[in-house]
Design a protein around this motif. Sequence first.
Motif, PDB file in Angstrom:
ATOM      1  N   ILE A 148       0.782  -1.178   0.151  1.00 46.78           N
ATOM      2  CA  ILE A 148       0.174   0.005  -0.021  1.00 46.78           C
ATOM      3  C   ILE A 148       0.835   1.216   0.031  1.00 46.78           C
ATOM      4  N   GLY A 149       2.106   1.195   0.629  1.00 40.99           N
ATOM      5  CA  GLY A 149       2.979   2.339   0.802  1.00 40.99           C
ATOM      6  C   GLY A 149       3.599   2.925  -0.441  1.00 40.99           C
ATOM      7  N   VAL A 150       3.547   1.942  -1.483  1.00 40.54           N
ATOM      8  CA  VAL A 150       4.202   2.128  -2.593  1.00 40.54           C
ATOM      9  C   VAL A 150       3.077   2.381  -3.989  1.00 40.54           C
ATOM     10  N   LEU A 161       1.896  14.801 -12.620  1.00 38.14           N
ATOM     11  CA  LEU A 161       2.368  14.210 -13.638  1.00 38.14           C
ATOM     12  C   LEU A 161       3.245  15.089 -14.358  1.00 38.14           C
ATOM     13  N   HIS A 162       2.647  16.052 -14.790  1.00 39.34           N
ATOM     14  CA  HIS A 162       3.387  17.211 -15.591  1.00 39.34           C
ATOM     15  C   HIS A 162       4.525  17.691 -14.939  1.00 39.34           C
ATOM     16  N   LYS A 163       4.307  18.154 -13.576  1.00 41.65           N
ATOM     17  CA  LYS A 163       5.457  18.707 -12.749  1.00 41.65           C
ATOM     18  C   LYS A 163       6.643  17.627 -12.606  1.00 41.65           C
ATOM     19  N   MET A 164       6.186  16.556 -12.329  1.00 38.47           N
ATOM     20  CA  MET A 164       7.209  15.338 -12.487  1.00 38.47           C
ATOM     21  C   MET A 164       7.934  15.254 -13.654  1.00 38.47           C
ATOM     22  N   GLN A 165       7.292  15.418 -14.745  1.00 41.44           N
ATOM     23  CA  GLN A 165       7.927  15.293 -15.882  1.00 41.44           C
ATOM     24  C   GLN A 165       8.857  16.448 -16.561  1.00 41.44           C
ATOM     25  N   GLU A 166       8.651  17.499 -15.877  1.00 41.75           N
ATOM     26  CA  GLU A 166       9.198  18.922 -16.003  1.00 41.75           C
ATOM     27  C   GLU A 166      10.607  18.826 -15.026  1.00 41.75           C
ATOM     28  N   TRP A 167      10.484  18.214 -13.959  1.00 42.99           N
ATOM     29  CA  TRP A 167      11.664  17.916 -13.150  1.00 42.99           C
ATOM     30  C   TRP A 167      12.450  17.010 -13.702  1.00 42.99           C
ATOM     31  N   LEU A 168      12.106  16.071 -14.362  1.00 44.86           N
ATOM     32  CA  LEU A 168      12.925  14.911 -14.862  1.00 44.86           C
ATOM     33  C   LEU A 168      13.582  15.617 -16.074  1.00 44.86           C
ATOM     34  N   LYS A 169      13.035  16.436 -16.783  1.00 39.64           N
ATOM     35  CA  LYS A 169      13.710  17.032 -17.963  1.00 39.64           C
ATOM     36  C   LYS A 169      14.786  18.192 -17.304  1.00 39.64           C
ATOM     37  N   LYS A 170      14.671  18.509 -16.148  1.00 38.98           N
ATOM     38  CA  LYS A 170      15.563  19.568 -15.974  1.00 38.98           C
ATOM     39  C   LYS A 170      16.813  18.728 -15.306  1.00 38.98           C
ATOM     40  N   TYR A 171      16.884  17.680 -14.938  1.00 39.43           N
ATOM     41  CA  TYR A 171      17.867  16.561 -14.403  1.00 39.43           C
ATOM     42  C   TYR A 171      18.007  15.465 -15.088  1.00 39.43           C
ATOM     43  N   PRO A 172      18.463  15.690 -16.269  1.00 37.71           N
ATOM     44  CA  PRO A 172      18.660  14.485 -17.153  1.00 37.71           C
ATOM     45  C   PRO A 172      19.584  13.359 -16.899  1.00 37.71           C
ATOM     46  N   LYS A 173      20.515  13.911 -16.228  1.00 33.18           N
ATOM     47  CA  LYS A 173      21.364  12.586 -15.752  1.00 33.18           C
ATOM     48  C   LYS A 173      20.839  11.884 -14.605  1.00 33.18           C
ATOM     49  N   LYS A 174      20.382  12.583 -13.520  1.00 30.05           N
ATOM     50  CA  LYS A 174      19.978  12.004 -12.414  1.00 30.05           C
ATOM     51  C   LYS A 174      18.592  11.216 -12.657  1.00 30.05           C
ATOM     52  N   ALA A 175      17.834  11.592 -13.861  1.00 32.87           N
ATOM     53  CA  ALA A 175      16.682  10.925 -14.042  1.00 32.87           C
ATOM     54  C   ALA A 175      16.758   9.845 -15.271  1.00 32.87           C
ATOM     55  N   ALA A 176      18.314   9.629 -15.734  1.00 29.74           N
ATOM     56  CA  ALA A 176      18.287   8.424 -16.671  1.00 29.74           C
ATOM     57  C   ALA A 176      18.065   7.293 -16.042  1.00 29.74           C
ATOM     58  N   ILE A 177      18.586   6.902 -14.848  1.00 30.54           N
ATOM     59  CA  ILE A 177      18.247   5.813 -14.343  1.00 30.54           C
ATOM     60  C   ILE A 177      16.618   5.385 -14.140  1.00 30.54           C
ATOM     61  N   LEU A 178      16.008   6.466 -13.752  1.00 30.86           N
ATOM     62  CA  LEU A 178      14.542   6.337 -13.381  1.00 30.86           C
ATOM     63  C   LEU A 178      13.729   6.247 -14.824  1.00 30.86           C
ATOM     64  N   ILE A 205      11.209   9.325  -3.088  1.00 33.45           N
ATOM     65  CA  ILE A 205      11.198  10.040  -4.308  1.00 33.45           C
ATOM     66  C   ILE A 205      10.680   9.138  -5.561  1.00 33.45           C
ATOM     67  N   TYR A 206      11.220   8.016  -5.413  1.00 34.64           N
ATOM     68  CA  TYR A 206      10.892   7.099  -6.699  1.00 34.64           C
ATOM     69  C   TYR A 206       9.356   6.996  -6.807  1.00 34.64           C
ATOM     70  N   ASN A 207       8.776   6.768  -5.569  1.00 34.66           N
ATOM     71  CA  ASN A 207       7.203   6.377  -5.537  1.00 34.66           C
ATOM     72  C   ASN A 207       6.568   7.533  -6.352  1.00 34.66           C
ATOM     73  N   TYR A 208       6.995   8.686  -6.279  1.00 36.24           N
ATOM     74  CA  TYR A 208       5.991   9.784  -6.911  1.00 36.24           C
ATOM     75  C   TYR A 208       6.646   9.987  -8.129  1.00 36.24           C
ATOM     76  N   CYS A 209       8.070   9.697  -8.703  1.00 34.73           N
ATOM     77  CA  CYS A 209       8.522   9.896  -9.858  1.00 34.73           C
ATOM     78  C   CYS A 209       8.233   8.747 -10.850  1.00 34.73           C
ATOM     79  N   ALA A 210       7.898   7.388 -10.570  1.00 33.20           N
ATOM     80  CA  ALA A 210       7.848   6.172 -11.142  1.00 33.20           C
ATOM     81  C   ALA A 210       6.650   6.518 -12.329  1.00 33.20           C
TER      82      ALA A 210
END
Length: 301
Positions: A148-150, A161-178, A205-210
């Motif tokens: 339930i927690g995940v 969703l849109h804010k998370m996608q924008e955040w992933l675009k701002k940090y491409p290296k950190k978001a590459a693994i995700l 953090i990954y719970n929300y970015c997945a």
Amino acid sequence: MTYSNGVDGTVPELKLRVEDSENGDYVKLRGRSDQEEEGLSAESSGCSIGSVTSVWFWVKLISLVVCLVSLAFVVIKWIGPFLIEKELIPFINWVRNTFSIPVLGLLLFASVALFPSILLPSSPSMWMAGLTFGYGKGFLLILSAASIGVTLPFLIGHLFLHKMQEWLKKYPKKAAILRAAGEGTWFHQFQAVTLIRVSPFPYIIYNYCALATGVHYGPYILGSLVGMVPEIFVSIYTGIMLRTLAVASDTRHTLSVVEIVVNVLGFCVTASATIVCTIYAKKKLSAMQSEDVETLQNPIL
């Protein structure tokens, strides 16, 4: 044979020709040139630097070991008993006198299930579950609550969703693994999510970015539960060890040699397994990330 005229007192070159009596050949012998001398001096200086570096490495390693042993001795001798007697034992007694076992299990289940949604760590609740219920019941309680927690952050992520996608675009290296977890087949996503859970990446953090990476819920939930198994066992073992130390301190009972050996070996095995799994997960994630980069750079026509 040639030599200098004595102006500077040096012999720049020495040549000898020795005749082989059997074959009639000549063997030419000469002294080292200036370049050869410089090469030998550089090699000797390199060996000296290497030896100094090696000695300095062992000095730092021994110093680190001595510091760790000293710190462990201080913790075991003074800090540990003080915290157990003044903090842990009163807390355990308060919990037992205030809550019944079913109520305590419900509270622990709720905390493990809800804390990740509000960005709070659930490890203390997992420790308490291990301390109260042991391996079997504690594992089932934590695993069911973790499902339930995940799931809740994954569903709540639709709102951001849109804010998370924008955040992933701002940090491409950190978001590459995700992003690697949201690509490929069902099994590829399951494997990537499992490795992310085992790796030291912040799982809250990954719970929300997945959701923003495009991963499906099926491989996400199964990969999360499988990847959290090592952490669950570590948490349960920590709770059981704390209970053992609290009981021994409360009853003024000194642990036997067998109990000490079992606890030390259990801790070493648990820590080693966790480190090995973490290193393996990081290597596999790096390999998957490199494969994805190569695929993007060299698309199949």
